[in-house]
Each structure stands twice: as C-alpha cells, then as structure tokens.
Design a protein around this motif. Structure first.
Motif, PDB file in Angstrom:
ATOM      1  N   HIS A  15       1.029  -1.228  -0.081  1.00  0.00           N
ATOM      2  CA  HIS A  15       0.128  -0.058   0.048  1.00  0.00           C
ATOM      3  C   HIS A  15       0.812   1.200  -0.063  1.00  0.00           C
ATOM      4  CE1 HIS A  15      -3.097   2.703   0.842  1.00  0.00           C
ATOM      5  NE2 HIS A  15      -2.500   3.202   1.842  1.00  0.00           N
ATOM      6  N   ALA A  16       1.910   1.233   1.014  1.00  0.00           N
ATOM      7  CA  ALA A  16       2.906   2.337   0.958  1.00  0.00           C
ATOM      8  C   ALA A  16       3.541   2.669  -0.505  1.00  0.00           C
ATOM      9  CB  ALA A  16       3.758   2.357   2.034  1.00  0.00           C
ATOM     10  N   LEU A  17       4.006   1.665  -1.144  1.00  0.00           N
ATOM     11  CA  LEU A  17       4.799   1.716  -2.269  1.00  0.00           C
ATOM     12  C   LEU A  17       3.998   1.988  -3.360  1.00  0.00           C
ATOM     13  CD1 LEU A  17       7.070  -1.354  -2.187  1.00  0.00           C
ATOM     14  CD2 LEU A  17       7.744   0.977  -2.201  1.00  0.00           C
ATOM     15  N   VAL A  18       2.515   1.702  -3.539  1.00  0.00           N
ATOM     16  CA  VAL A  18       1.760   2.089  -4.595  1.00  0.00           C
ATOM     17  C   VAL A  18       1.303   3.414  -4.270  1.00  0.00           C
ATOM     18  CG1 VAL A  18      -0.512   1.507  -5.510  1.00  0.00           C
ATOM     19  CG2 VAL A  18       1.041  -0.354  -4.991  1.00  0.00           C
ATOM     20  N   LYS A  19       1.351   3.732  -3.065  1.00  0.00           N
ATOM     21  CA  LYS A  19       0.694   5.342  -2.887  1.00  0.00           C
ATOM     22  C   LYS A  19       1.466   6.101  -3.198  1.00  0.00           C
ATOM     23  CE  LYS A  19       0.238   6.700   1.711  1.00  0.00           C
ATOM     24  NZ  LYS A  19      -0.331   6.912   2.714  1.00  0.00           N
ATOM     25  N   HIS A  20       3.000   5.975  -2.894  1.00  0.00           N
ATOM     26  CA  HIS A  20       4.073   6.786  -3.372  1.00  0.00           C
ATOM     27  C   HIS A  20       4.161   6.627  -4.804  1.00  0.00           C
ATOM     28  CE1 HIS A  20       7.591   8.986  -2.724  1.00  0.00           C
ATOM     29  NE2 HIS A  20       8.288   8.260  -3.475  1.00  0.00           N
ATOM     30  N   TYR A  21       4.369   5.482  -5.540  1.00  0.00           N
ATOM     31  CA  TYR A  21       4.366   5.515  -6.923  1.00  0.00           C
ATOM     32  C   TYR A  21       3.246   6.321  -7.530  1.00  0.00           C
ATOM     33  CZ  TYR A  21       3.973   2.863 -11.528  1.00  0.00           C
ATOM     34  OH  TYR A  21       4.135   2.803 -13.018  1.00  0.00           O
ATOM     35  N   LEU A  22       1.860   6.250  -7.306  1.00  0.00           N
ATOM     36  CA  LEU A  22       0.838   6.967  -7.770  1.00  0.00           C
ATOM     37  C   LEU A  22       0.957   8.487  -7.391  1.00  0.00           C
ATOM     38  CD1 LEU A  22      -2.246   4.634  -7.149  1.00  0.00           C
ATOM     39  CD2 LEU A  22      -0.986   5.050  -9.172  1.00  0.00           C
ATOM     40  N   LEU A  23       1.639   8.821  -6.401  1.00  0.00           N
ATOM     41  CA  LEU A  23       1.847  10.346  -6.043  1.00  0.00           C
ATOM     42  C   LEU A  23       2.854  10.710  -7.245  1.00  0.00           C
ATOM     43  CD1 LEU A  23       1.877  12.943  -4.338  1.00  0.00           C
ATOM     44  CD2 LEU A  23       3.759  11.994  -3.088  1.00  0.00           C
ATOM     45  N   LEU A  24       3.858  10.081  -7.525  1.00  0.00           N
ATOM     46  CA  LEU A  24       4.671  10.413  -8.525  1.00  0.00           C
ATOM     47  C   LEU A  24       4.315  10.377  -9.989  1.00  0.00           C
ATOM     48  CD1 LEU A  24       8.089   8.285  -7.422  1.00  0.00           C
ATOM     49  CD2 LEU A  24       7.638  10.743  -6.969  1.00  0.00           C
ATOM     50  N   ALA A  25       3.126   9.457 -10.211  1.00  0.00           N
ATOM     51  CA  ALA A  25       2.678   9.454 -11.308  1.00  0.00           C
ATOM     52  C   ALA A  25       1.707  10.629 -11.677  1.00  0.00           C
ATOM     53  CB  ALA A  25       1.990   8.210 -11.571  1.00  0.00           C
ATOM     54  N   ALA A  60     -10.028   3.082  -9.047  1.00  0.00           N
ATOM     55  CA  ALA A  60     -10.881   3.999  -7.857  1.00  0.00           C
ATOM     56  C   ALA A  60     -11.067   5.348  -7.960  1.00  0.00           C
ATOM     57  CB  ALA A  60     -10.351   3.327  -6.866  1.00  0.00           C
ATOM     58  N   LEU A  61      -9.629   5.949  -8.158  1.00  0.00           N
ATOM     59  CA  LEU A  61      -9.404   7.402  -8.277  1.00  0.00           C
ATOM     60  C   LEU A  61     -10.144   7.928  -9.469  1.00  0.00           C
ATOM     61  CD1 LEU A  61      -5.708   7.363  -7.208  1.00  0.00           C
ATOM     62  CD2 LEU A  61      -7.597   8.090  -5.793  1.00  0.00           C
ATOM     63  N   ALA A  62     -10.121   7.110 -10.426  1.00  0.00           N
ATOM     64  CA  ALA A  62     -10.626   7.854 -11.832  1.00  0.00           C
ATOM     65  C   ALA A  62     -12.347   7.577 -11.867  1.00  0.00           C
ATOM     66  CB  ALA A  62     -10.064   6.897 -12.994  1.00  0.00           C
ATOM     67  N   SER A  63     -12.653   6.838 -11.298  1.00  0.00           N
ATOM     68  CA  SER A  63     -14.135   6.609 -11.027  1.00  0.00           C
ATOM     69  C   SER A  63     -15.003   7.726 -10.535  1.00  0.00           C
ATOM     70  CB  SER A  63     -14.393   5.400 -10.223  1.00  0.00           C
ATOM     71  OG  SER A  63     -14.524   5.909  -8.686  1.00  0.00           O
ATOM     72  N   GLY A  64     -14.533   8.700  -9.786  1.00  0.00           N
ATOM     73  CA  GLY A  64     -15.039   9.608  -9.218  1.00  0.00           C
ATOM     74  C   GLY A  64     -16.091   9.646  -7.934  1.00  0.00           C
ATOM     75  N   ILE A  78      -2.453  12.059  -2.141  1.00  0.00           N
ATOM     76  CA  ILE A  78      -2.036  12.663  -3.442  1.00  0.00           C
ATOM     77  C   ILE A  78      -2.677  14.152  -3.548  1.00  0.00           C
ATOM     78  CG2 ILE A  78      -2.536  12.685  -5.842  1.00  0.00           C
ATOM     79  CD1 ILE A  78      -2.475   9.430  -5.562  1.00  0.00           C
ATOM     80  N   ALA A  79      -3.727  14.148  -3.171  1.00  0.00           N
ATOM     81  CA  ALA A  79      -4.325  15.516  -3.129  1.00  0.00           C
ATOM     82  C   ALA A  79      -3.629  16.573  -2.401  1.00  0.00           C
ATOM     83  CB  ALA A  79      -5.895  15.767  -2.836  1.00  0.00           C
ATOM     84  N   GLY A  80      -3.350  16.034  -1.182  1.00  0.00           N
ATOM     85  CA  GLY A  80      -2.698  17.006  -0.092  1.00  0.00           C
ATOM     86  C   GLY A  80      -1.074  17.044  -0.557  1.00  0.00           C
ATOM     87  N   ILE A  84      -3.314  19.398  -4.957  1.00  0.00           N
ATOM     88  CA  ILE A  84      -4.435  19.614  -6.047  1.00  0.00           C
ATOM     89  C   ILE A  84      -5.702  19.091  -5.487  1.00  0.00           C
ATOM     90  CG2 ILE A  84      -3.109  19.393  -8.256  1.00  0.00           C
ATOM     91  CD1 ILE A  84      -3.618  16.479  -8.167  1.00  0.00           C
ATOM     92  N   THR A  85      -6.971  19.384  -6.419  1.00  0.00           N
ATOM     93  CA  THR A  85      -8.205  19.040  -5.776  1.00  0.00           C
ATOM     94  C   THR A  85      -8.445  17.461  -6.196  1.00  0.00           C
ATOM     95  OG1 THR A  85      -9.233  19.451  -7.938  1.00  0.00           O
ATOM     96  CG2 THR A  85      -9.156  21.403  -6.367  1.00  0.00           C
ATOM     97  N   THR A  86      -9.469  17.068  -5.628  1.00  0.00           N
ATOM     98  CA  THR A  86      -9.749  15.757  -5.755  1.00  0.00           C
ATOM     99  C   THR A  86     -10.211  15.400  -7.250  1.00  0.00           C
ATOM    100  OG1 THR A  86     -11.922  16.037  -4.937  1.00  0.00           O
ATOM    101  CG2 THR A  86     -10.208  15.114  -3.346  1.00  0.00           C
ATOM    102  N   GLU A  87     -10.809  16.586  -7.684  1.00  0.00           N
ATOM    103  CA  GLU A  87     -11.463  16.617  -9.175  1.00  0.00           C
ATOM    104  C   GLU A  87     -10.176  16.265 -10.154  1.00  0.00           C
ATOM    105  OE1 GLU A  87     -12.569  18.718  -6.814  1.00  0.00           O
ATOM    106  OE2 GLU A  87     -14.747  17.849  -6.578  1.00  0.00           O
ATOM    107  N   GLU A  88      -9.122  17.019  -9.558  1.00  0.00           N
ATOM    108  CA  GLU A  88      -7.924  17.070 -10.462  1.00  0.00           C
ATOM    109  C   GLU A  88      -7.502  15.627 -10.377  1.00  0.00           C
ATOM    110  OE1 GLU A  88      -5.101  18.049 -13.251  1.00  0.00           O
ATOM    111  OE2 GLU A  88      -6.893  19.249 -12.763  1.00  0.00           O
ATOM    112  N   VAL A  89      -7.135  15.029  -9.205  1.00  0.00           N
ATOM    113  CA  VAL A  89      -6.886  13.736  -9.169  1.00  0.00           C
ATOM    114  C   VAL A  89      -7.526  12.733 -10.089  1.00  0.00           C
ATOM    115  CG1 VAL A  89      -6.412  11.783  -7.435  1.00  0.00           C
ATOM    116  CG2 VAL A  89      -5.956  14.194  -6.655  1.00  0.00           C
ATOM    117  N   GLN A  90      -8.773  12.994  -9.922  1.00  0.00           N
ATOM    118  CA  GLN A  90      -9.794  12.152 -10.610  1.00  0.00           C
ATOM    119  C   GLN A  90      -9.256  12.081 -11.967  1.00  0.00           C
ATOM    120  OE1 GLN A  90     -13.843  12.969 -10.634  1.00  0.00           O
ATOM    121  NE2 GLN A  90     -14.318  11.358 -12.204  1.00  0.00           N
ATOM    122  N   GLN A  91      -9.163  13.268 -12.781  1.00  0.00           N
ATOM    123  CA  GLN A  91      -8.983  13.484 -13.986  1.00  0.00           C
ATOM    124  C   GLN A  91      -7.679  13.151 -14.336  1.00  0.00           C
ATOM    125  OE1 GLN A  91     -11.125  14.664 -16.646  1.00  0.00           O
ATOM    126  NE2 GLN A  91      -9.273  14.271 -17.834  1.00  0.00           N
TER     127      GLN A  91
END
Length: 149
Positions: A15-25, A60-64, A78-80, A84-91
């Motif tokens: 979970h921690a690795l994927v969270k960090h990976y997605l933050l970078l992405a 999940a993030l893209a689903s809105g 990621i938002a924090g 960026i906003t949660t809407e921007e994370v979704q996009q």
C-alpha cells in the motif's frame, strides 16, 4: 529519488509503495509520468500484486465515486501532497490509466532479478556470458566453474 520500505509481512508495504508510486505518477499533468518510475521488489508475487494494486487504485481514483479505506487514503495523500483538488486527481488518474493501459510495457514494476537480467542481457555478448544467461546463487555451481577454468 530513491525510497526503500522495509517492514514485516502484513505491515502495509505494498500500500505504501503504490501510494508513493501514484503520487509520483499523478503529481504533474503528464499522463506518461509513470514511465519514468522504477519500482523493484524481491518476488514475482510481490511485483504482480503491486501492478494489480496500481491498476485497482487508479480505477478507483478515476471513477469519481466516494472512496473508503485504503483508496481514500491514497486520494487524500495525493491531493494533499500534490496540492491539487480531488477532481484534478480524478482527471489525472483517468489520463494516466488510459495511457498506461495503451502503453503497458512502459510500466516498470519488476523484481530486482528481472531488472538486472534485462540490463545485463544487453551486454551479454560483450561480457562473454552464456547467451541463455542462466542465473544462480548455487555456491557449488560457481565453485565448479572456477575449478574448470
């Protein structure tokens, strides 16, 4: 940046690795940013689980939809951290997910062995290595090879 996570089984490393990976992405607007991230694990099982979790969280993030648990944790982090906003994370998640699925070979989540093998194979002939590049940690194999030479 180089980040190592070390903890016992079931402690949330994936979970921690994927969270960090997605933050970078997802930190920037470039949907191909994931192609510049290398994630290495020790086992094929862990690499497969990490790839699966990356896709699960991106979907999940893209689903809105309203997220709970670990998916909500990823969204909030990621938002924090990206400010960026949660809407921007979704996009961004939608864009990255689409790009990733169309360019799957660019997803660099692998075992240390597979990564090393891929790098060494390019120079196998120059290094006069066996073209099959059989890898082993068997002490007897190396001893016998040294004696033969």
């Amino acid at each position: 940046m180089f980040k190592v996570l070390h903890s016992s089984a079931g402690a949330g490393k994936t979970h921690a690795l994927v969270k960090h990976y997605l933050l970078l992405a997802l930190r920037g607007a470039d949907p191909s940013a994931y192609a510049r991230i290398l994630a290495l694990t020790f086992t094929n099982k862990a690499a497969a689980e990490m790839r699966e979790r990356i896709l699960q969280y991106l979907e999940a993030l893209a689903s809105g939809k309203a997220l709970k648990g670990s998916e909500a944790d990823v969204l909030n982090s990621i938002a924090g951290e990206a400010d960026i906003t949660t809407e921007e994370v979704q996009q961004r998640a939608q864009n990255v997910l689409g790009h990733m699925l169309h360019h799957w070979p660019q997803v660099a989540v692998s075992t240390i062995d597979a990564f090393t093998r891929r790098g060494v194979m390019a120079f196998a002939r120059d290094l006069r290595l066996d073209h099959d590049l059989r890898m082993t940690t068997e002490e007897e194999y190396y001893r016998a090879k040294a004696v033969d030479q």
